[in-house]
Enzyme design. Structure first.
Site, PDB file in Angstrom:
ATOM      1  N   MET A   1     -16.233 -28.270 -42.602  1.00 14.67           N
ATOM      2  CA  MET A   1     -15.318 -29.005 -43.475  1.00 14.67           C
ATOM      3  C   MET A   1     -16.074 -29.795 -44.522  1.00 14.67           C
ATOM      4  SD  MET A   1     -12.237 -29.673 -44.201  1.00 14.67           S
ATOM      5  CE  MET A   1     -11.920 -30.666 -45.659  1.00 14.67           C
TER       6      MET A   1
ATOM      7  N   HIS B   1     -21.267 -22.867 -48.823  1.00 13.24           N
ATOM      8  CA  HIS B   1     -19.830 -22.953 -49.104  1.00 13.24           C
ATOM      9  C   HIS B   1     -19.366 -24.415 -49.114  1.00 13.24           C
ATOM     10  CE1 HIS B   1     -15.596 -21.450 -48.802  1.00 13.24           C
ATOM     11  NE2 HIS B   1     -15.426 -22.608 -48.164  1.00 13.24           N
ATOM     12  N   GLU B   2     -19.696 -25.138 -48.057  1.00 13.47           N
ATOM     13  CA  GLU B   2     -19.210 -26.530 -47.973  1.00 13.47           C
ATOM     14  C   GLU B   2     -19.856 -27.375 -49.067  1.00 13.47           C
ATOM     15  OE1 GLU B   2     -16.717 -26.635 -46.159  1.00 13.47           O
ATOM     16  OE2 GLU B   2     -17.146 -24.839 -44.990  1.00 13.47           O
TER      17      GLU B   2
HETATM   18  N1  PHE Z   1     -11.843 -26.337 -45.905  1.00 14.10           N
HETATM   19  C1  PHE Z   1     -12.663 -25.716 -44.895  1.00 14.10           C
HETATM   20  C2  PHE Z   1     -13.496 -24.673 -45.628  1.00 14.10           C
HETATM   21  O1  PHE Z   1     -13.142 -23.595 -45.869  1.00 14.10           O
HETATM   22  C3  PHE Z   1     -11.934 -25.026 -43.809  1.00 14.10           C
HETATM   23  C4  PHE Z   1     -11.123 -25.906 -42.927  1.00 14.10           C
HETATM   24  C5  PHE Z   1      -9.747 -25.928 -43.053  1.00 14.10           C
HETATM   25  C6  PHE Z   1     -11.726 -26.652 -41.965  1.00 14.10           C
HETATM   26  C7  PHE Z   1      -8.983 -26.707 -42.229  1.00 14.10           C
HETATM   27  C8  PHE Z   1     -10.969 -27.422 -41.126  1.00 14.10           C
HETATM   28  C9  PHE Z   1      -9.598 -27.451 -41.253  1.00 14.10           C
HETATM   29  O2  PHE Z   1     -14.531 -24.945 -46.074  1.00 14.10           O
HETATM   30 ZN    ZN Z   2     -13.753 -23.695 -48.000  1.00 13.31          ZN
END
Ligand code: PHE
Ligand code: ZN
Length: 881
Positions: free
Chosen positions: A270, A304-305
């Site tokens: 996340m 990605h993050e």
């Molecule tokens: N936003 C995160 C990602 O793709 C995914 C995610 C969604 C994590 C919902 C936790 C809860 O990088």
């Molecule tokens: Zn993402």
């Protein structure tokens, strides 16, 4: 858990809230069963909103302890407080006021892993999409941007480390064993990006100097003692930061960047501002415990993050319908990063395989939805392959259509125009229209229309007229609630290839716009005529997988063989061979159903041998070419009346035929590929291991195969080789003394390492055959297994239901029954993980009638259970509809 109200959220209902929250001050007094959360919010009425508009805040299972406005207690008569909502009926007349809300939450009992919870005694949060409302009442929607200041108080012994978003600003002692820390994040952000971590964690520290010369302190926090295992993640982080500066001109913006690894996490990771929280599976790695695939995933997910800092955080989404605005774009960015760090061709093939394995079945079944959906009941169920992977393909097509330079200019404009905004897909498309001067309205259908388009293509060559003609027809199949489709703009990259693999020249073209090797398909039917074509070319289509479509091509097998050897586009060369394999497998499937022994053409098995041994090709590419299409891929291409046992038999027969025809060559190659230098996780070394392990899998069906695999297992010096050998033994020599011995040895060595035991669960859950359901059921009682940990559940139950075609689809339906019971058991703790598991039956209508009936019964038994969560009900009802 929020009760399922059955409410459907619709894109067209979006309207801004009457109130804003420019500032949020949070104080946490942490304790496992009763954490006090004090929120002091600066609330501002929006210009034009009515003074009498009530303020309606979201909640989810909250207990209100105290509420004050501008320092005064709010009278109960002026309030409506339920666990799921807090309404202030008559807010002050002043435009701005201060709202204090105190709630109490119990992180220790939070098994849904949303909001504030504990993972191995570490306090952590997960707020995307709607978890913040499990912490305090708030306008929990992404268009409410707020500047956060956070104070964390905790017992020093229990939580020596206190982290939140932004920069650290203060810390100190509070007496009685308590201490505190304060964090301030200067960048306004939506509540879903809030994060807090508190606990006893080890740190790996480093730093990065940005483009403009600022030093950023980097920290990766892990279970104490595991700091060394974060080295690869740290390296990947620094490479990501550098790459985003070079490829997109994006610089990091805070003084610190922290990553925390936790063992209980619903997803991969996340992107909370300045404080990414990761599933530890995507942080911890060394050669002894992680495979090459794990290393590649860590690199991609760290990137990605990190990339979300600009695509997601600095520019966020107006509402959850716009999820692909951040996810599709950020996946595209991480794909490009990995392509630059590794082999571009190999990366592209792997991406397409993933897309076809996950997104195509979604798009072709009951759960199909547009990249930008228009309605949802539960947003958690829209973190899908369509939003992520197809979303990325759509961005890639924009680049293909505009060219790399104009695409980059469009991205620059996006950052310039929308920094600090909660934006929409329309905003995103507009920057590319403005940067290029092109009209992208037909192209935008890729965001709005679900379903995988198909192109039917045939070709003719008229030597007398020196004309080569391609007839191209597009169709988009109907999907749930979208029966009529509009014609799309499909960029189809192509090549005309002549003798010896040289491109065939043409003097003119009409019937479609053709630029830089791309045919722009926009109409239902195009007859594209190339003039001045003297020899009949073989045509290479959808090069580099320029569009996420299926092709129905009338192509001579001779041309396909020719392309598999000579196409200068590596992706398409791989595709040509893969198509030959698929065609052979489907023919074998039909022969098996007709009671015949399948036979394979010698030129096919010979071609497999020559690709495997071609020293001009990268080993990783050769490994991908040699890996036969998966059983689920074959099922998807057959489409209906699926008998998984017959598919399995066809695939085994082809593997045996290829191994038999190339036994000596493969043995020689296998021997030559053993690691000589010290271990390195780099792409080239990983590619050699991949080829060697693919050859092992092929040779395992030959005489002496079990002994060969057992030797491979024993002499392995890294997890890639060890896990590959174990899988070969367990799958190809199930029940043999070698397999039993290796499984036991693996368990003895790694029994206390949960992430490695996940591989042990996965390998056993994917053993083909009817007996596996019993093995999996028995493994749910193994001491290393836990129904409460998402990684364990996905490794055992998820692998069985989504990666074991013959086991899960056992003819008597036993696999489905076990599955239905387990999904309901998981759901009691964690609805989100249960709902995702349940998608394993999304293609149930393509099964043969008997299995279809049994799958339906299992789905109905889930649907009929009492008190279903919104998450699971949504998936099951859409699947059955
Ligand atoms: N936003 C995160 C990602 O793709 C995914 C995610 C969604 C994590 C919902 C936790 C809860 O990088
Ligand atoms: Zn993402």
């Amino acid at each position: 858990m929020r009760t399922d109200t059955g409410q459907v959220f619709k894109l067209e209902d979006y309207r801004p809230n009457d109130y804003l929250i420019p500032q949020t001050n949070l104080t946490f007094r942490l304790s496992p069963d009763a954490t006090r959360v004090t929120a002091v919010l600066t609330v501002e009425r929006r210009d034009g909103a009515s003074v009498s508009a009530p303020l309606v805040l979201d909640g989810d299972g909250l207990t209100l302890k105290r509420i004050e406005i501008d320092g005064k207690k709010v009278k109960p008569a002026d309030l409506l407080a339920t666990p799921d909502q807090l309404t202030i009926l008559k807010p002050p007349a002043a435009r701005r006021f201060q709202l204090l809300i105190e709630t109490e939450v119990a992180p220790a009992g939070n098994e849904a892993l949303m909001g504030l919870y504990r993972s191995s005694h570490v306090y952590c949060t997960q707020c995307e999409a709607e978890g913040f409302r499990r912490i305090t009442y708030f306008l929990d929607r992404p268009d409410i941007l707020s500047v956060y200041t956070v104070r964390i108080e905790a017992l020093r012994d229990e939580a020596p480390l206190l982290l939140s978003n932004g920069n650290p600003v203060d810390k100190g002692d509070l007496g009685d064993g308590w201490h505190y820390a304060m964090w301030h994040d200067p960048f306004p952000k939506p509540s879903y990006l809030f994060a807090l971590v508190a606990g006893n964690l080890g740190q790996l520290a480093d730093s990065f100097v940005t483009l403009s010369g600022r030093t950023v302190e980097l920290g990766i926090y892990v279970e104490p003692g595991k700091e060394k295992l974060a080295g690869y993640a740290m390296d990947a982080l620094k490479r990501s930061m550098k790459w985003d500066e070079e490829a997109f001109g994006r610089e990091y913006d805070l003084d610190v960047f922290n990553i925390v690894a936790v063992s209980d996490f619903n997803m991969g990771a996340m992107e909370n501002k300045g404080l990414n929280i990761f599933n530890d599976k995507y942080v911890l790695a060394d050669r002894e415990t992680a495979t090459d695939a794990d290393f590649a995933n860590i690199e991609a997910i760290i990137a990605h993050e990190y990339f979300h800092n600009w695509t997601g955080n600095r520019i966020t989404c107006r509402d959850w319908f716009q999820l692909c605005l951040k996810e599709g774009l950020t996946v595209f960015r991480d794909h490009e990063f990995s392509a630059d760090q590794r082999s571009r061709a190999v990366k592209r093939i792997a991406e397409v395989r993933t897309l076809r394995a996950h997104q195509f079945p979604e798009d072709q079944g009951p759960l199909a939805h547009p990249v930008r959906p228009r309605r949802y009941r539960e947003i958690n169920n829209f973190y899908t392959a369509t939003v992520y992977e197809k979303g990325s393909e759509v961005v890639r097509m924009i680049r293909t259509i505009l060219g790399a330079d104009v695409f980059r200019a469009g991205m620059d404009l996006y950052f310039e125009r929308h920094d600090g905004d909660a934006a929409t897909i329309e905003d995103f498309i507009k920057v590319f229209e403005d940067a290029s001067g092109r009209d992208l309205s037909q192209f935008a259908l890729w965001y709005h229309q679900a379903g995988t388009p198909n192109l039917t293509i045939s070709s003719t060559h008229n030597p007398a007229a020196q004309e080569f003609t391609l007839e191209i027809e597009q169709s988009v199949p109907p999907t749930p609630s979208e029966s009529r489709k509009r014609l799309m703009h499909i960029p189809l990259a192509f090549g005309l290839i002549g003798a010896g693999g040289k491109p065939v020249e043409y003097s003119g073209v009409e019937g479609a716009s053709v630029e830089d090797g791309v045919i722009h398909v926009r109409k239902r039917r195009h007859v594209v005529r190339f003039s001045g074509v003297t020899e009949r070319p073989a045509v290479s289509l959808n090069r580099g997988f320029s569009a996420p479509v299926t092709l129905s091509v009338e192509q001579k097998a001779d041309d396909q063989f020719f392309l598999a050897r000579h196409d200068s586009d590596a992706f398409s060369r791989w595709q040509a061979f893969n198509t030959l394999l698929t065609d052979a497998l489907i023919a074998a499937f039909r022969e098996i159903l007709g009671g015949k022994q399948p036979a394979f053409a010698a030129r096919l098995t010979e071609l497999a041998g020559s690709i495997a041994g071609d020293e001009m090709l990268e080993p990783a590419y050769r490994a991908l070419a040699l890996a036969l299409p998966g059983e689920a891929d074959i099922a998807r291409d057959i489409g209906r009346n699926i008998d998984p046992d017959a598919i399995y038999a066809a695939r085994e027969a082809l593997a045996l035929a290829i191994g038999t025809a190339n036994r000596d060559a493969f043995s020689g190659l296998y021997g030559g590929l053993a690691d000589k230098a010290a271990f390195s996780p780099d792409a080239a070394s990983a590619g050699r291991r991949a080829l060697r392990n693919t050859l092992l899998d092929c040779l395992a069906l030959q005489p002496g195969g079990a002994a060969l695999a057992a030797g491979h297992f024993q002499s392995a010096t890294n997890m890639t080789d060890r896990a590959a050998a174990l899988a070969v033994l367990a799958h190809r020599h199930h029940g043999s003394p070698e397999a039993i011995k290796a499984l036991a040895a693996f368990e003895t060595i790694y029994g206390s390492d949960p992430l490695v035991m996940d591989k042990w669960f996965q390998i056993q859950a994917s053993v083909p055959g009817p007996q596996t359901v019993d093995t999996v059921r028995a493994l749910t009682s193994h001491p290393a297994f836990s129904m409460g940990n998402p990684n364990r559940v996905r490794s055992l139950i998820g692998t069985f239901s989504s990666a074991n075609q013959t086991g899960f689809h056992r003819a008597d339906g036993e696999g489905y029954w076990f599955f239905a019971q387990t999904v309901l058991e998981v759901e009691k703790r964690n609805p989100q993980v249960a709902a995702r598991l349940a998608t394993a039956l999304r293609s149930w209508r393509s099964l043969e009638p008997l299995r279809q009936a049994k799958a339906r019964e299992a789905l109905l038994s889930i649907a009929g259970a009492e008190n279903l969560s919104a998450d699971l009900r949504d998936i099951v009802e859409r699947t059955l509809a």
